[in-house]
Scaffold this active site. Structure first.
Site, mmCIF file in Angstrom:
data_model
loop_
_atom_site.group_PDB
_atom_site.id
_atom_site.type_symbol
_atom_site.label_atom_id
_atom_site.label_comp_id
_atom_site.label_asym_id
_atom_site.label_seq_id
_atom_site.Cartn_x
_atom_site.Cartn_y
_atom_site.Cartn_z
ATOM 1 N N LYS A 22 9.295 24.970 21.263
ATOM 2 C CA LYS A 22 10.572 25.620 21.623
ATOM 3 C C LYS A 22 10.796 26.868 20.776
ATOM 4 O O LYS A 22 11.162 27.922 21.296
ATOM 5 C CB LYS A 22 11.736 24.658 21.406
ATOM 6 C CG LYS A 22 13.108 25.332 21.433
ATOM 7 C CD LYS A 22 14.256 24.365 21.245
ATOM 8 C CE LYS A 22 14.524 24.006 19.826
ATOM 9 N NZ LYS A 22 15.325 25.004 19.083
ATOM 10 N N ASN A 23 10.573 26.744 19.456
ATOM 11 C CA ASN A 23 10.930 27.847 18.571
ATOM 12 C C ASN A 23 9.939 28.997 18.595
ATOM 13 O O ASN A 23 10.252 30.083 18.127
ATOM 14 C CB ASN A 23 11.165 27.326 17.157
ATOM 15 C CG ASN A 23 12.409 26.441 17.103
ATOM 16 O OD1 ASN A 23 13.225 26.476 18.027
ATOM 17 N ND2 ASN A 23 12.536 25.650 16.067
ATOM 18 N N CYS A 116 26.667 26.778 13.074
ATOM 19 C CA CYS A 116 26.512 25.632 13.980
ATOM 20 C C CYS A 116 26.665 24.373 13.136
ATOM 21 O O CYS A 116 27.131 24.409 12.004
ATOM 22 C CB CYS A 116 25.163 25.687 14.687
ATOM 23 S SG CYS A 116 23.823 25.387 13.569
ATOM 24 N N ARG A 121 24.567 29.719 8.742
ATOM 25 C CA ARG A 121 23.498 30.467 9.437
ATOM 26 C C ARG A 121 23.812 31.953 9.573
ATOM 27 O O ARG A 121 23.943 32.497 10.668
ATOM 28 C CB ARG A 121 23.221 29.801 10.786
ATOM 29 C CG ARG A 121 22.894 28.327 10.581
ATOM 30 C CD ARG A 121 22.385 27.647 11.773
ATOM 31 N NE ARG A 121 20.985 28.013 12.039
ATOM 32 C CZ ARG A 121 20.317 27.506 13.074
ATOM 33 N NH1 ARG A 121 20.916 26.717 13.905
ATOM 34 N NH2 ARG A 121 19.062 27.853 13.268
ATOM 35 N N ASP A 304 13.551 20.559 10.039
ATOM 36 C CA ASP A 304 13.815 20.019 11.377
ATOM 37 C C ASP A 304 13.312 18.590 11.532
ATOM 38 O O ASP A 304 13.536 17.969 12.569
ATOM 39 C CB ASP A 304 13.174 20.904 12.457
ATOM 40 C CG ASP A 304 13.884 22.222 12.568
ATOM 41 O OD1 ASP A 304 13.352 23.127 13.236
ATOM 42 O OD2 ASP A 304 14.968 22.365 11.974
ATOM 43 N N ARG A 396 18.453 20.126 24.418
ATOM 44 C CA ARG A 396 18.162 21.540 24.092
ATOM 45 C C ARG A 396 16.712 21.692 23.667
ATOM 46 O O ARG A 396 16.093 22.724 23.896
ATOM 47 C CB ARG A 396 19.068 22.005 22.949
ATOM 48 C CG ARG A 396 20.502 22.263 23.311
ATOM 49 C CD ARG A 396 21.264 22.812 22.123
ATOM 50 N NE ARG A 396 20.480 23.839 21.466
ATOM 51 C CZ ARG A 396 20.640 24.180 20.187
ATOM 52 N NH1 ARG A 396 21.560 23.590 19.457
ATOM 53 N NH2 ARG A 396 19.903 25.113 19.652
HETATM 54 C C1 EPZ Z 1 14.859 28.578 12.816
HETATM 55 O O1 EPZ Z 1 16.232 28.849 12.627
HETATM 56 C C2 EPZ Z 1 14.795 27.438 13.805
HETATM 57 N N1 EPZ Z 1 15.397 27.865 15.072
HETATM 58 C C3 EPZ Z 1 15.526 26.220 13.253
HETATM 59 O O2 EPZ Z 1 15.301 25.147 14.162
HETATM 60 C C4 EPZ Z 1 14.895 25.823 11.920
HETATM 61 O O3 EPZ Z 1 15.641 24.769 11.347
HETATM 62 C C5 EPZ Z 1 14.896 27.025 10.961
HETATM 63 O O4 EPZ Z 1 14.244 28.155 11.585
HETATM 64 C C6 EPZ Z 1 14.170 26.730 9.657
HETATM 65 O O5 EPZ Z 1 12.844 26.380 9.936
HETATM 66 C C7 EPZ Z 1 14.660 28.645 15.895
HETATM 67 O O6 EPZ Z 1 13.543 29.010 15.595
HETATM 68 C C8 EPZ Z 1 15.318 29.023 17.187
HETATM 69 P P1 EPZ Z 1 16.136 30.552 9.059
HETATM 70 P P2 EPZ Z 1 16.663 30.192 11.821
HETATM 71 O O7 EPZ Z 1 16.561 31.944 9.281
HETATM 72 O O8 EPZ Z 1 15.695 31.268 12.075
HETATM 73 C C9 EPZ Z 1 19.309 31.347 5.632
HETATM 74 C C10 EPZ Z 1 15.825 23.448 15.642
HETATM 75 O O9 EPZ Z 1 16.206 22.298 15.404
HETATM 76 N N2 EPZ Z 1 19.434 32.690 6.219
HETATM 77 O O10 EPZ Z 1 14.724 30.258 8.711
HETATM 78 O O11 EPZ Z 1 18.099 30.457 12.101
HETATM 79 C C11 EPZ Z 1 19.843 30.257 6.546
HETATM 80 O O12 EPZ Z 1 21.242 30.119 6.389
HETATM 81 C C12 EPZ Z 1 16.414 24.604 14.869
HETATM 82 O O13 EPZ Z 1 14.922 23.748 16.476
HETATM 83 C C13 EPZ Z 1 20.218 33.634 5.552
HETATM 84 O O14 EPZ Z 1 20.807 33.356 4.515
HETATM 85 O O15 EPZ Z 1 16.527 29.672 10.324
HETATM 86 C C14 EPZ Z 1 19.073 29.042 6.083
HETATM 87 O O16 EPZ Z 1 19.715 28.530 4.931
HETATM 88 C C15 EPZ Z 1 17.548 24.159 13.953
HETATM 89 N N3 EPZ Z 1 20.318 34.893 6.085
HETATM 90 C C16 EPZ Z 1 17.715 29.620 5.673
HETATM 91 O O17 EPZ Z 1 17.922 31.025 5.511
HETATM 92 C C17 EPZ Z 1 19.676 35.245 7.243
HETATM 93 O O18 EPZ Z 1 19.801 36.415 7.664
HETATM 94 C C18 EPZ Z 1 16.617 29.428 6.710
HETATM 95 O O19 EPZ Z 1 17.103 29.895 7.954
HETATM 96 C C19 EPZ Z 1 18.893 34.267 7.908
HETATM 97 C C20 EPZ Z 1 18.780 32.999 7.366
#
Ligand code: EPZ
Length: 429
Positions: A22-23, A116, A121, A304, A396
């Site tokens: 999915k991702n 969320c 996020r 995840d 989803r």
């Molecule tokens: C992706 O989310 C995935 N979603 C998430 O999967 C997954 O949990 C996550 O990566 C971590 O592996 C998709 O790929 C669609 P991040 P993403 O940016 O990209 C912080 C699922 O269940 N952060 O890697 O949003 C953030 O708050 C979903 O399939 C900032 O601070 O995650 C978090 O603490 C849930 N500033 C950490 O980084 C930013 O600009 C990692 O988030 C971006 C992120």
């Protein structure tokens, strides 16, 4: 409202085929708009997230045709709208169109995604990258607007390892002038798959899968045919279901290397793991033993998979500690699990788990995608009947979840009425 009704206590045994990631798919679908030629994508999962992304892309004027349940044809030559307003609520990842449109058209607008159920996020790192490439980025009336006369390659240091920021910046940098370096890049399998997809369109990206990604900007991208990798987290979810139900499942169509951190934990918990080229077999004949887990960016244990392993450890002998280091609010489901008899204390980002002999059936609600899948696993082990509500979260990211579980021997059905619920209970009394 649909819900799953489950009669627990049956070890899951048999084979399950894993679908596309999915991702990876969400990012790849967005990037398919970066060329005016036709893009053919295969092994795309049929889930509400990917279907919502296709709707968002179609709403911009792109030609989108489902050529099969798991394949789609996209041609973005007729895109006429560069601001995506309605879809962010449906699919957070529509913010990937920011990077895609900024790269291709040098202008883009997306409704600011809200937090969320697992955390705030923010997207400050995405914006930091776009700005470093020379874009003007502003937020007005809840819309993020990004535009640039032209994008210039830059040396970008991510302050936090972010899958989304790494992917979004990679897209914009792909069509910038000159070289871009992304330091502290995310290394998840879906980030690598995404870079491979962009390179199949003529991009020049090196180092995906390491901390440093190097991109040489190109003028144009061309069409491609691409097959998405298997879903690491769907595979891990079925691995954990085998462990928790003391079953024996062969998870097929996977890349075992992507599952190494999950396999390692299952071995610590007393499971047997048998790997072949494209399958992993998990056998759990005795009660699981405790272990400790800290979620980390890849190749560490995936966030995840945190709810799923917590459910399994909730039945293990001894005390286990699970630390969530990625998201600040990813233990909300523990309250629901406690109603099934779990003995877990959450202190900040740590869950202290005292294993119990069994869970008992209850009515629980899925707070988010992965926690929902974890609660289904708990219900599959529980004594008696359970119902899991708010399953739209689960759907989803899991295609045919109940069907795949039934094929492994689970007593589970999707019902949308009390009558059907009673019918299931009579059938499985
Ligand atoms: C992706 O989310 C995935 N979603 C998430 O999967 C997954 O949990 C996550 O990566 C971590 O592996 C998709 O790929 C669609 P991040 P993403 O940016 O990209 C912080 C699922 O269940 N952060 O890697 O949003 C953030 O708050 C979903 O399939 C900032 O601070 O995650 C978090 O603490 C849930 N500033 C950490 O980084 C930013 O600009 C990692 O988030 C971006 C992120």
């Amino acid at each position: 409202m649909d819900k799953y009704v489950i009669k627990g206590g049956v070890p899951l045994v048999g084979e399950v085929e894993i679908g596309g990631a999915k991702n990876a798919a969400l990012a790849i679908l967005a990037a398919a708009t970066m060329t005016d030629e036709t893009v053919y994508i295969d092994n795309m999962p049929d889930e509400s997230d990917t279907n919502a992304m296709l709707q968002a892309i179609s709403s911009t004027g792109a030609f989108v045709e489902r050529t099969g349940r798991h394949s789609v044809k996209i041609n973005a030559s007729q895109i006429h709208t560069f601001t995506i307003e309605d879809y962010i609520k449906k699919i957070r990842a529509s913010y990937y169109l920011l990077g895609a449109f900024l790269g291709k058209y040098k202008k883009a607008g997306v409704v600011l995604p809200s937090g969320c159920n697992i955390g705030l996020r923010p997207i400050d790192q995405h914006i930091k990258g776009f700005t470093a490439l020379g874009a003007q980025v502003s937020i007005e009336h809840g819309i993020i607007d990004a535009h640039a006369d032209k994008l210039i390659g830059s040396h970008i240091y991510l302050d936090v390892v972010s899958v989304g920021a790494t992917i979004n910046i990679m897209m914009a940098a792909t069509m910038a002038d000159g070289k871009t370096i992304i330091e502290n890049a995310a290394k998840e399998p879906h980030v690598v798959d995404f870079a491979n997809f962009l390179n199949s369109m003529g991009a020049n990206i090196k180092g995906a899968g390491t901390d440093v990604i190097r991109i040489k900007g190109v003028e144009k991208l061309h069409g491609t045919e691409y097959t998405i990798i298997p879903d690491q987290i769907e595979a891990g979810t079925f691995m954990m279901a085998a462990a928790a139900t003391k079953g024996d499942i062969t998870i097929k169509n996977v890349i075992p290397k992507h599952l190494e951190s999950i396999s390692a934990k299952l071995i610590e918990m007393g499971c047997q793991i048998h790997e072949s080229d494209d399958a992993v077999r998990v056998v759990a004949t005795k009660r699981l033993t405790n272990t400790h887990v800290k979620t980390l960016p890849y190749p560490g244990f995936p966030t995840d998979m945190q709810p799923q392993i917590t459910v399994a450890l909730g039945l293990a002998s001894g005390i286990s500690i699970v630390t969530e280091s990625i998201f600040e609010n990813r233990f909300k489901y523990v309250d629901e699990l406690t109603r099934m008899g779990a003995c877990i204390k959450v202190e900040g980002s740590t869950a202290i788990i005292e294993g119990v002999d069994k869970y008992t059936g209850a009515t629980v609600s899925a707070p988010d995608l992965r926690a929902g899948a974890a609660l289904v696993i708990a219900a599959l082990t529980a004594e008696g009947f359970s119902s899991v509500e708010d399953i739209m979260y689960i759907e989803r990211g899991y295609e045919d979840f109940d069907k795949k579980l039934r094929e492994l021997g689970a007593h589970i059905e999707k019902v949308d009425s009390d009558y059907d619920m009673q019918k299931f209970k009579l059938k499985n009394a």
